[in-house]
Design a protein around this motif. Structure first.
Motif, PDB file in Angstrom:
ATOM      1  N   PRO A  35      -4.478   1.510  -0.158  1.00 44.62           N
ATOM      2  CA  PRO A  35      -4.291   2.409  -0.956  1.00 44.62           C
ATOM      3  C   PRO A  35      -4.872   3.745  -0.251  1.00 44.62           C
ATOM      4  O   PRO A  35      -5.895   3.974   0.437  1.00 44.62           O
ATOM      5  CB  PRO A  35      -5.366   2.200  -2.160  1.00 44.62           C
ATOM      6  CG  PRO A  35      -5.207   0.787  -2.006  1.00 44.62           C
ATOM      7  CD  PRO A  35      -5.151   0.216  -0.581  1.00 44.62           C
ATOM      8  N   SER A  58       1.133   2.771  -6.802  1.00 45.29           N
ATOM      9  CA  SER A  58       0.917   1.484  -7.277  1.00 45.29           C
ATOM     10  C   SER A  58      -0.247   0.646  -6.580  1.00 45.29           C
ATOM     11  O   SER A  58      -0.776   1.255  -5.768  1.00 45.29           O
ATOM     12  CB  SER A  58       2.196   0.772  -7.260  1.00 45.29           C
ATOM     13  OG  SER A  58       3.026   0.909  -5.769  1.00 45.29           O
ATOM     14  N   SER A  59      -0.549  -0.425  -7.113  1.00 51.19           N
ATOM     15  CA  SER A  59      -1.401  -1.318  -6.694  1.00 51.19           C
ATOM     16  C   SER A  59      -1.062  -1.770  -5.302  1.00 51.19           C
ATOM     17  O   SER A  59       0.003  -2.202  -5.125  1.00 51.19           O
ATOM     18  CB  SER A  59      -1.875  -2.417  -7.667  1.00 51.19           C
ATOM     19  OG  SER A  59      -2.530  -3.293  -7.261  1.00 51.19           O
ATOM     20  N   SER A 125      -3.705   4.388  -7.487  1.00 47.94           N
ATOM     21  CA  SER A 125      -3.627   3.353  -6.469  1.00 47.94           C
ATOM     22  C   SER A 125      -5.143   3.098  -5.938  1.00 47.94           C
ATOM     23  O   SER A 125      -5.483   2.061  -5.718  1.00 47.94           O
ATOM     24  CB  SER A 125      -2.706   3.596  -5.447  1.00 47.94           C
ATOM     25  OG  SER A 125      -2.583   2.684  -4.565  1.00 47.94           O
TER      26      SER A 125
END
Ligand SMILES: Cc1cc2nc3c(=O)[nH]c(=O)nc-3n(C[C@H](O)[C@H](O)[C@H](O)COP(=O)(O)OP(=O)(O)OC[C@H]3O[C@@H](n4cnc5c(N)ncnc54)[C@H](O)[C@@H]3O)c2cc1C
Length: 233
Positions: A35, A58-59, A125
């Motif tokens: 991230p 996003s993750s 994120s």
């Protein structure tokens, strides 16, 4: 992390506000990223290959697809394309992951995430990492937006702070209305009470905004405080 050149298919485009969209991309092969990373995206425009950097919002638990959160630059070359036609189903070339301001370098137990505008995408994120993957003592997130209509991912961050005692989240808008109870000004106008000693501070958004905020933190004084500045230009 291995830097790869891969293809992605645009699966979905979600309006986050009038001037921001979230682009969901399914990747031709899995992409591991930390991230805070960004990807370079290549577009064919009038026979010319044009490259732009976009942070991954996003993750990092999902390696099969990513999201990018994009703000419209009305007189820009690339972003107006997303507002001009439906790009769902189109293939794009990506290169990444890239970037130096990644969570593996943030080792303090007190983390501040300050996002100007679309910078809140990558903060999403990073916040996912510090709530689902590595726990910290405190995670303070402030989002600075132009107006109430331009606040992005508000529900996501509200839920995060509702569900985690160590997470605090708030908004600041530079142009407020009398009816609203959202604080009006810039993020740096509201950080005077924070203790920045022994902390990691991530700042993301337009370069000038990031620099002004860092100058304010410096003026407050701190020891053992590390800055991670992702200035978009
Ligand atoms: C590490 C990094 C991460 C980033 N992450 C994100 C992200 O997550 N989301 C996001 O939305 N953006 C992000 N950006 C910014 C993104 O890469 C693009 O710069 C942005 O989307 C604008 O692209 P564009 O092609 O639409 O505009 P551009 O064509 O690049 O133009 C941008 C602006 O500059 C002006 N301009 C262009 N050329 C000139 C010139 N010659 N003289 C004066 N003005 C000029 C244009 O009129 C326009 O207002 C990131 C940038 C970096 C470096």
């Amino acid at each position: 992390m291995n830097i790869k050149k891969i293809t992605g298919k645009i699966k979905k485009i979600t309006d986050l506000s009038k001037t921001a969209k979230e682009i969901s991309i399914v990747l031709s092969e899995p992409l591991e990223f930390i991230p805070g990373s960004f990807v370079n995206v290549f577009f064919d425009i009038n026979g010319e290959k044009v490259r732009r950097a976009y942070s991954i919002s996003s993750s990092s638990n999902d390696h099969e697809s990513i999201t990018l959160s994009i703000r419209l630059s009305p007189t820009g070359t690339v972003t107006p394309i997303f507002w001009g036609r439906d790009m769902v189903g189109e293939n794009i070339e990506l290169m990444g992951p890239l970037g130096l301001n990644t969570v593996n370098k943030m080792n303090q137990d007190k983390i501040y995430l300050f996002a100007f505008g679309i910078g809140i995408g990558v903060v999403k994120s990073i916040a996912d990492y510090f709530t689902n993957i590595k726990k910290v003592d405190s995670l303070t997130i402030i989002s600075g937006s132009r107006s109430e209509e331009e606040i992005l991912y508000n529900e996501y961050f509200k839920q995060l702070s509702d569900n985690h005692k160590n997470v605090s989240f708030s908004n600041v808008v530079s142009r407020g209305t009398p009816e609203s109870n959202i604080r009006v000004g810039y993020i740096q106008d509201f950080i005077g009470d924070y203790d920045f000693n022994d902390s990691d501070i991530y700042v993301c958004g337009q370069e000038k905004a990031c620099n002004d905020l860092v100058a304010k933190v410096d003026s407050l004084g701190h020891t053992n405080c590390n800055f991670f500045i992702e200035g978009f230009h």
